[in-house]
Design an enzyme around this catalytic site. Structure first.
Site, PDB file in Angstrom:
ATOM      1  CG  ASN A   1      -1.458  -1.331   1.582  1.00 40.03           C
ATOM      2  OD1 ASN A   1      -2.265  -1.869   0.856  1.00 40.03           O
ATOM      3  ND2 ASN A   1      -1.002  -1.887   2.698  1.00 40.03           N
TER       4      ASN A   1
ATOM      5  CD  GLU B   1       5.438  -6.323  -0.233  1.00 42.99           C
ATOM      6  OE1 GLU B   1       4.685  -5.604  -0.929  1.00 42.99           O
ATOM      7  OE2 GLU B   1       5.498  -7.559  -0.382  1.00 42.99           O
TER       8      GLU B   1
END
Length: 882
Positions: free
Chosen positions: A272, A305
C-alpha cells in the site's frame, strides 16, 4: 471485469470504465462491530459514453445505508443496491458529479481478513486484489486511479495510532473520548493500494535522506515491547531505499514511509502506497528468535514491498491479467537487491531451487497458466509462483538478451513514459524495444504460453576441423487450454571448457545468433557450429540458469565433474553437481521400491567432498552444494508413478553413504566453521553457520545416534543453530528421549512467542513417516494451535501438506482425507487460506495409482460440498479436470 459471482473473466473483454474517477474522500468512524464508512466520490462521464449508461459500483457483502448524489438524497427510483453491486441511473452527461455512499461494516467478524478487519485490537486493511469492495461500493479495479483524502475517527484510548496512505494532514480531539487523523495521498492510485491501520502500537523511528536531499520520516509500527525486534527491518528498509536510487534511479516521493506489522495476515506483506502492512514474521527478528533465513526473508520482503513504490504503485496494472507486470518485475528487483547485499551465486542457487520446487510443478500440472493469463475465475488464485517467480525470470531474460546498458535504458524509459499510469505487458515490452531497437515479438511468447520448455541438446567435436557442433531442439508441452505451442526465444548462456580448465573463445559461430556468451535458440531445431576450438571441450549450458527450462543433455560423470571443478560460473558448478547427484537419487528410489540394494556412485561422493573442502569457495556456496535435491525434486524428475516412501528411503541411503565416506571432512568442517563471539546476521556469518549445520546433518547420518545433535542443541546460542539441531533430532530420531526433551525445552523456552512457536509446530509437522498424521492431529488439540491465525494454520496444516511427502502421502489415503476435512473447515472462514493450502495436491496425478486414487477421491469430496467459496471451487475443479 468483476469476479464477485465466480464467473469467468476474460482478458479479451477488457474495456475502460464508462466513468472517470477524479477524487476520493473517505471518512471512517471506527467501531469493532459497527464501523461507519462514508465515501465521497467525484466522477465524470468518459467522453463518448451514452448518457443513459448507469454507474455500476462493486460491492461484497455490503448493505447500503445512505446514498447522496450531489449532496442530495437519491430517490429509490435512481438506484439498485445488492450486497454485490450498486447501480446508479440518471447521472449528468457532461459535468462532474458527486456520489456519497454510506455503509456500515463489522471488522471484528471479518474472518476472511480482506477489506477492513480487526485483529488483536488493531484495525487493519487488505484490499488486494478485490478487498476494497468489502469496505464500500466502488469501481474496484486497478485501472481506476485517483488521489485519496482519508479521515479516521476512533476511540482515543484504544486507537492512539491512526494511519493511512500519503502525508499526514493533521489531527486532534473530535468529541468526547474520540479523536481524528487526516491523511492525503496526492499520487493517484487504485483502490487495491488503499490502507488503514488503527490501534495501540509501539513505533521505531528513523529518517532517510533521498538523493535530492529530502528528509523522509521512517516508521515501523509493532506491538508494544517488540520495538527492538524491528531494528533489522529498519536497516533493510534504508538499504533498500539507497539501492533503488543507485541501481534504478528511483527516489521516494512522500514525506513519510510507514510499515505496520500484524499477526493475522493472509499474505507476506502488502505494498500500500506509503503504508506497507506486513505479516509480523517478516518484520520481527532477533538472534534468539530468528534464523538466518528469517533475516534474509525480512531483508528481501522489506525490499520487495518498498520497490513496489515504483513498480506497482506509481506504475500499476491496467487489469489483473497484468499482475506479473508488478509482481514479476518487483521480484526480479528484490532478487537483484539480495544478490548485491549477499552472495550473487548463492542467491541464484536459492532462486532456482525455489523455482524448480514450486513453479515447475505448477507449470507441469492442472494449475498451469501463462505468466500473463487470458482468463480467470478467482483472481486471488493467480497470486502464483508462475506470476511471481517465472515472471521474474522473464524480466531476467530481457536483461540477458539486451545487455545491461539497453536494459537500463528500457527501464528508464518505462518509468518516464508510464509514471502515473495503469499499463500492460505490451507497454512494458515496447519500452525495451524502443530503447534497444530489438524486436521482442517472439520473446513475448514467454508471457503468453504456459509450461516449461524442454530443450534437448547433443554435441560433437571434430578434431581435424577444430569445430564443435551443438544441436538443440525445443519442445513446449501441452497445458490446460493450450495444446499447440510456438517456438520460444530462449537465451542460453554457455561456456566451452577445455581440458586445462580454460574457457575457449571460438573464432566464429554459425547457425544462429550469439551475443557474448549467450546463444539465441529461436527455432524448434537449430544447429550451431563453433570454430577455432583447439581440443574437445566440455559444454556448460544454461549457465546462471539464463532461461527457465528443463534441459536434457546426456553428459558423463567425468564431464560434470569437470564443470564442477572449472566453470567460472558458480551456479553452473552447483548445477553440474546436482546433475551428477540426480540420476543416483532417482535410481536409489527405484531400487528402494523394488527392494534392491542401493549404491552411491563414488564419483558423486568424490565431487561433493572436493567442493565441500574447497576453501576458495565461500561457505554458503559449499552448504548449497552439500544440500542434495529434495524428495520433491526427485519426484519431479521421476515424472510419474511416484512412491514417496521409496523416494525417501533412497535419498536417506545416499545421504548415509556420503556421510560415512566423508566423515572426516564433515568433522573438520563442523569444527572449523564454529563462530566465536556474539551472533551477527551478516551473509558471511550466515554462510559459516549453514556449512557447519550441513556438516552436522551428515554427521548424524554417519553416526546414527542423536548424541551430537543433542549436544549441538544444548550448546546453541542462536535460533539458526537451535532450530537446525532440533529438526535433526525430531526428524532423524523422533522416538528418542533426546528429541522429546529438546521439543519440550524449546516449547518451555519460547512459549508465548507466536513466531517461534510456529517453528515448533512446523518442525513436528514435517517429521517423516506414517506417524506424522497422528502427530498433526494431536498438535491441533494443543491450546497453542489457533485455527483463526493464518500463520499458525500454515505452520501446521500447510507445512504438513506441502512439506511432508511421506507423512502426507500415506498409502491408505488418510493424509488426503484429513486435508479435505481441513479445507472444508477453513473455507467458510478464510477462502484464500483454504485455496492456497489446497494447491499442495497439485501434483497428485504423478503418484502411483493407489495413492492417486485416494487423492482423487479426497478432491471429489471437496468438490461435492454444498457450499464452497469461489476460491476453493476454482482450484479443486481445475485439479480434477486438468
Amino acid at each position: 471485469m468483476r469476479t464477485d459471482t465466480g464467473q469467468i473473466v476474460h482478458l479479451a473483454d477488457y474495456r475502460p470504465t464508462d466513468f472517470v474517477l477524479e477524487r476520493v474522500d473517505l471518512t471512517f468512524e471506527l467501531d469493532p462491530t459497527n464501523t461507519k464508512v462514508e465515501a465521497r466520490l467525484i466522477f465524470h462521464r468518459r467522453e463518448g459514453v451514452d448518457p443513459s449508461v448507469p454507474l455500476v459500483l462493486d460491492g461484497d457483502e455490503l448493505t447500503l445505508s445512505g446514498l447522496l448524489i450531489d449532496q442530495s438524497e437519491a430517490p429509490a427510483s435512481r438506484y439498485d443496491a445488492t450486497p454485490e453491486s450498486l447501480t446508479i441511473r440518471d447521472l449528468p452527461a457532461e459535468t462532474p458529479f458527486e456520489v456519497t455512499v454510506t455503509t456500515f461494516i463489522n471488522p471484528e467478524a471479518n474472518s476472511q481478513l480482506m477489506g477492513l478487519y480487526r485483529t488483536s485490537g488493531v484495525y487493519c486493511t487488505q484490499c488486494e486484489a478485490e478487498g476494497f469492495r468489502r469496505i464500500t461500493y466502488f469501481p474496484d479495479r486497478p485501472d481506476v486511479l485517483a488521489p485519496y483524502t482519508i479521515t479516521i475517527i476512533a476511540d482515543k484510548a484504544a486507537n492512539p495510532v491512526m494511519l493511512s496512505n500519503g502525508n499526514f494532514l493533521g489531527g486532534g480531539d473530535y468529541d468526547e473520548g474520540r479523536h481524528f487523523a487526516a491523511w492525503f495521498d496526492p499520487h493517484p492510485k487504485p483502490a487495491y493500494l488503499f490502507a488503514l491501520v488503527a490501534g495501540d502500537l509501539g513505533v521505531v523511528e528513523d529518517t532517510f535522506t533521498t538523493m535530492s536531499g529530502r528528509d523522509v520520516k521512517l516508521r515501523i509500527y509493532v506491538e508494544h515491547g517488540k520495538e527492538p525486534r524491528a531494528a533489522y527491518a529498519m536497516d533493510a528498509l534504508k538499504r533498500s531505499m539507497k539501492w533503488d536510487e543507485e541501481r534504478f534511479g528511483r527516489e521516494y516521493d512522500l514525506d513519510i514511509f510507514m510499515i505496520v506489522a500484524v499477526s493475522d495476515f493472509n499474505m507476506g506483506a502488502m505494498e500500500n502506497k506509503g503504508l506497507n502492512v506486513f505479516n509480523d514474521k517478516y518484520v520481527l527478528a532477533d538472534p534468539e528468535t530468528a534464523t538466518d533465513q528469517d533475516y534474509a526473508n525480512i531483508e528481501a520482503i522489506i525490499a520487495h514491498e518498498y520497490f513496489h513504490n515504483w513498480t506497482g504503485n506509481r506504475i500499476t496494472c491496467r487489469d489483473w491479467f497484468q499482475l506479473c507486470l508488478k509482481e514479476g518485475l518487483t521480484v526480479y528487483r528484490d532478487h537483484e537487491f539480495s544478490a548485491d547485499q549477499r552472495s550473487r551465486a548463492v542467491k541464484r542457487v536459492a532462486e532456482v531451487r525455489h523455482l524448480k520446487s514450486e513453479q515447475f510443478p505448477e507449470d507441469a500440472g492442472p494449475l498451469a497458466h501463462p505468466v500473463r493469463p487470458t482468463k480467470y475465475r478467482e483472481i486471488n488464485n493467480f497470486y502464483t509462483t508462475t506470476v511471481y517467480e517465472k515472471g521474474s525470470e522473464v524480466t531476467r531474460m530481457i536483461a540477458t538478451l539486451l545487455g545491461s546498458k539497453d536494459f537500463k535504458a528500457g527501464m528508464d524509459l518505462y518509468f518516464e513514459r508510464h509514471d502515473g499510469q495503469a499499463v500492460t505487458v505490451e507497454d512494458y515490452l515496447k519500452c525495451f524495444e524502443d530503447a534497444s531497437g530489438r524486436d521482442l515479438e517472439q520473446f513475448s511468447l514467454w508471457y503468453h504460453q504456459a509450461g516449461t520448455p524442454l530443450v534437448t541438446a547433443s554435441s560433437s567435436y571434430d578434431q581435424k576441423k577444430g569445430t564443435f557442433t551443438l544441436s538443440l531442439e525445443q519442445m513446449l508441452p501441452a497445458t490446460p487450454g493450450q495444446s499447440n505451442k510456438e517456438p520460444m526465444h530462449i537465451p542460453l548462456s554457455l561456456a566451452l571448457i577445455l581440458d586445462n580448465g580454460q574457457i575457449a573463445a571460438p573464432t566464429a559461430v554459425k547457425g544462429g545468433e550469439m551475443t557474448g556468451d549467450v546463444l539465441h535458440l529461436t527455432e524448434r531445431k537449430q544447429t550451431f557450429t563453433f570454430s577455432g576450438i583447439s581440443s574437445r571441450p566440455v559444454l556448460s549450458l544454461n549457465r546462471s540458469f539464463s532461461a527457465p527450462i528443463n534441459l536434457h543433455f546426456d553428459q558423463t560423470p567425468a564431464d560434470l565433474a569437470h564443470i564442477a571443478r572449472h566453470d567460472t560460473d558458480l551456479f553452473a558448478r552447483w548445477q553440474a553437481l546436482t546433475d551428477l547427484a540426480m540420476p543416483n537419487l532417482m535410481q536409489a528410489a527405484r531400487d528402494a521400491r523394488e527392494g534392491r540394494e542401493i549404491t552411491c556412485d563414488p564419483a558423486l561422493t568424490a565431487a561433493l567432498l572436493e567442493a565441500a573442502g574447497d576453501e576458495a569457495l565461500e561457505p554458503a556456496f559449499r552448504a548449497q552444494v552439500l544440500t542434495l535435491p529434495s524428495e520433491a525434486d526427485i519426484a519431479r524428475e521421476l515424472g510419474g508413478n511416484n512412491d514417496p516412501d521409496a523416494i525417501h528411503a533412497g535419498r536417506h541411503a545416499i545421504l548415509s553413504a556420503i556421510a560415512r565416506e566423508g566423515n572426516k571432512t564433515f568433522l573438520r568442517l563442523f569444527d572449523e566453521m564454529k563462530i566465536a563471539g556474539p551472533y551477527a546476521p551478516d551473509a558471511a556469518s550466515a554462510g559459516k553457520r549453514a556449512l557447519r549445520n550441513s556438516a552436522l546433518a551428515y554427521l548424524t547420518y554417519a553416526e546414527g545416534t542423536p548424541a551430537r545433535a543433542a549436544q549441538a542443541f544444548a550448546a546453541a546460542d542462536n535460533m539458526t543453530d537451535v532450530a537446525q539441531a532440533l529438526t535433526l533430532l525430531a526428524h532423524r530420531f523422533p522416538d528418542s528421549a533426546e528429541a522429546q526433551g529438546a521439543l519440550d525445552t524449546f516449547l518451555k523456552r519460547f512459549d508465548g512467542n507466536a513466531l517461534v512457536i510456529d517453528k515448533w509446530f512446523s518442525i513436528q509437522a514435517t517429521i517423516p513417516g506414517a506417524g506424522a498424521l497422528a502427530r498433526v492431529k494431536a498438535l491441533m488439540e494443543n491450546p497453542r494451535f489457533v485455527s483463526t491465525n493464518p500463520n499458525r494454520v500454515r505452520s501446521l496444516i500447510g507445512t504438513f501438506a506441502f512439506g511432508n511427502p511421506t507423512g502426507f502421502n500415506r498409502p491408505d489415503g488418510e493424509g488426503y482425507r484429513f486435508l479435505a476435512e481441513q479445507i472444508l473447515s477453513i473455507d467458510p472462514k478464510n477462502p484464500q487460506l483454504a485455496a492456497r493450502i489446497l494447491t499442495s495436491m497439485r501434483s497428485w496425478r504423478s503418484l502411483e495409482p493407489q495413492r492417486a486414487d485416494h487423492a482423487r477421491s479426497a478432491l471429489a469430496t471437496i468438490e461435492r460440498a454444498e457450499t464452497l467459496s469461489t476460491d476453493v471451487r476454482d482450484i479443486v475443479e481445475r485439479m480434477l479436470k486438468g
